[in-house]
Design an enzyme around this catalytic site. Structure first.
Site, PDB file in Angstrom:
ATOM      1  N   LYS A  96      13.549  46.057 -44.908  1.00 38.46           N
ATOM      2  CA  LYS A  96      12.780  46.248 -43.672  1.00 38.46           C
ATOM      3  C   LYS A  96      11.404  46.818 -44.002  1.00 38.46           C
ATOM      4  O   LYS A  96      10.386  46.377 -43.472  1.00 38.46           O
ATOM      5  CB  LYS A  96      13.543  47.191 -42.720  1.00 38.46           C
ATOM      6  CG  LYS A  96      14.731  46.526 -42.059  1.00 38.46           C
ATOM      7  CD  LYS A  96      15.618  47.517 -41.310  1.00 38.46           C
ATOM      8  CE  LYS A  96      16.857  46.787 -40.782  1.00 38.46           C
ATOM      9  NZ  LYS A  96      17.848  47.669 -40.176  1.00 38.46           N
ATOM     10  N   GLN A 153      19.004  53.833 -38.858  1.00 37.56           N
ATOM     11  CA  GLN A 153      19.890  52.880 -39.524  1.00 37.56           C
ATOM     12  C   GLN A 153      21.355  53.283 -39.330  1.00 37.56           C
ATOM     13  O   GLN A 153      21.736  54.416 -39.600  1.00 37.56           O
ATOM     14  CB  GLN A 153      19.535  52.816 -41.029  1.00 37.56           C
ATOM     15  CG  GLN A 153      20.328  51.807 -41.814  1.00 37.56           C
ATOM     16  CD  GLN A 153      20.049  50.360 -41.392  1.00 37.56           C
ATOM     17  OE1 GLN A 153      18.912  49.967 -41.174  1.00 37.56           O
ATOM     18  NE2 GLN A 153      21.109  49.579 -41.230  1.00 37.56           N
ATOM     19  N   ASP A 175      15.301  48.493 -31.889  1.00 35.84           N
ATOM     20  CA  ASP A 175      16.611  47.845 -32.057  1.00 35.84           C
ATOM     21  C   ASP A 175      17.150  47.326 -30.723  1.00 35.84           C
ATOM     22  O   ASP A 175      18.113  46.545 -30.708  1.00 35.84           O
ATOM     23  CB  ASP A 175      17.620  48.862 -32.629  1.00 35.84           C
ATOM     24  CG  ASP A 175      17.861  48.654 -34.118  1.00 35.84           C
ATOM     25  OD1 ASP A 175      17.597  47.546 -34.611  1.00 35.84           O
ATOM     26  OD2 ASP A 175      18.326  49.605 -34.772  1.00 35.84           O
TER      27      ASP A 175
END
Ligand code: NAP
Length: 278
Positions: free
Chosen positions: A51, A95, A118
């Site tokens: 990422k 995460q 997200d």
């Protein structure tokens, strides 16, 4: 046709980079993405590294905040609040998975919905399900882009989604409903998976069971999107039996090289959109 997720992801990244270059030129500002990584779970380390690398390549200011696995929930929430108030940060991603002492819902709820790249915050989930503007979880968004590349008008198509997780199945269903598909969601308690799948002009498998979907489960000329990532021996395979299903489908994503690369590209897209919205 085998859908080349790597190529599509590269095209999307190029588009994002172009837009960020222009923004930088005009406003001398770029989007910022902060990823919070807790503990040393090996797959998370790899995801976060990818990422970060991809974000930097398109010109996003990327930062990773690392904590040991013993970190307290309060400490992480304190950091999230700090990032919520930081104007240079357009997107915040924590995460997953998290260590057991940290409550996932509390962490997600602490993120400013306008920085929730997200798309997991209840406000974004609610906006998506009410058909309003929302940040959409990256994997289903990537799937939709791949589907639309092959079938721009989805109105009236029957989409069958295997799996009902908050991460994949449910947002995928909302996105396809918004495209005017007739949507069926099937899951582990569904009585006759094969019969249901055979109705799909589009089949999205987000299950986590290697090679679950066989060729006699899909109809001729359907679009088959395989979200699954399953380790079989030393190979990574999807939820769809690729070699047989590809003979029947009009278009199909491989694993690896299908949905996976689009997920990260869509994270960059969401970061840029959050930056522009704010
Ligand atoms: P999840 O939360 O475990 O959900 C799996 C879903 O599949 C559940 O709804 C479950 O039903 C259903 N299911 C399980 N076994 C089934 C069976 N035998 N028949 C029918 N349905 C069944 O998983 P997830 O987070 O959505 O992830 C799904 C897969 O996608 C995993 O392999 C994951 O690694 C992969 N993934 C890939 C990406 C990517 O970028 N490519 C991103 C995220 C996840 P119940 O609800 O009834 O339990």
């Amino acid at each position: 046709m085998i859908i080349d997720g790597k190529k599509e992801a590269q095209l999307l990244r190029d588009k994002i980079k172009k837009e960020i270059d222009l923004i930088k030129l005009k406003f001398n500002k770029v989007p910022g993405l902060t990823v919070i990584l807790i503990g040393d779970f090996a797959p998370s380390q790899i995801y976060v590294k990818n990422k970060e690398k991809n974000a930097k390549e398109v010109g996003i200011n990327s930062e990773v905040v690392r904590y040991p696995k013993e970190i307290s929930e309060q400490e992480v929430i304190k950091k999230i609040r700090e990032l919520n108030d930081n104007d240079a940060v357009s997107g915040i991603l924590v995460q997953l998975p998290l260590p057991p002492q940290i409550n996932k819902e509390k962490i997600i709820n602490a993120i400013d919905p306008l920085k929730d790249v997200d798309g997991f915050h209840p406000i974004n989930v609610g906006n998506l399900s009410s058909g309003h503007n929302a940040t959409v979880p990256c994997t289903p968004l990537g799937c939709l882009l791949l589907i639309k590349k092959n079938e721009p008008n989805l109105s009236g198509k029957h989409a069958v989604i295997i799996g009902r997780s908050n991460l994949n199945g449910k947002p995928m269903a909302q996105l396809l409903l918004k495209e005017n598909c007739t949507v069926t969601i099937v899951h582990s308690k569904t009585k006759d998976l094969k019969t249901e799948c055979l109705k799909g002009d589009i089949v999205v498998a987000a299950v986590g069971v290697a090679n679950l979907v066989k060729s006699d489960w899909v109809k001729e000329n359907s679009i088959v999107i395989d979200v699954g990532i399953n380790k079989v021996g030393d190979k990574i395979v999807g939820d769809v039996e690729f070699d047989t299903v590809k003979e029947k489908a009009k278009a199909i994503t491989p694993v690896p090289g299908g949905v996976g690369p689009m997920t990260i590209a869509c994270l960059l897209k969401n970061t840029l959109e959050c930056f522009k919205d704010r």
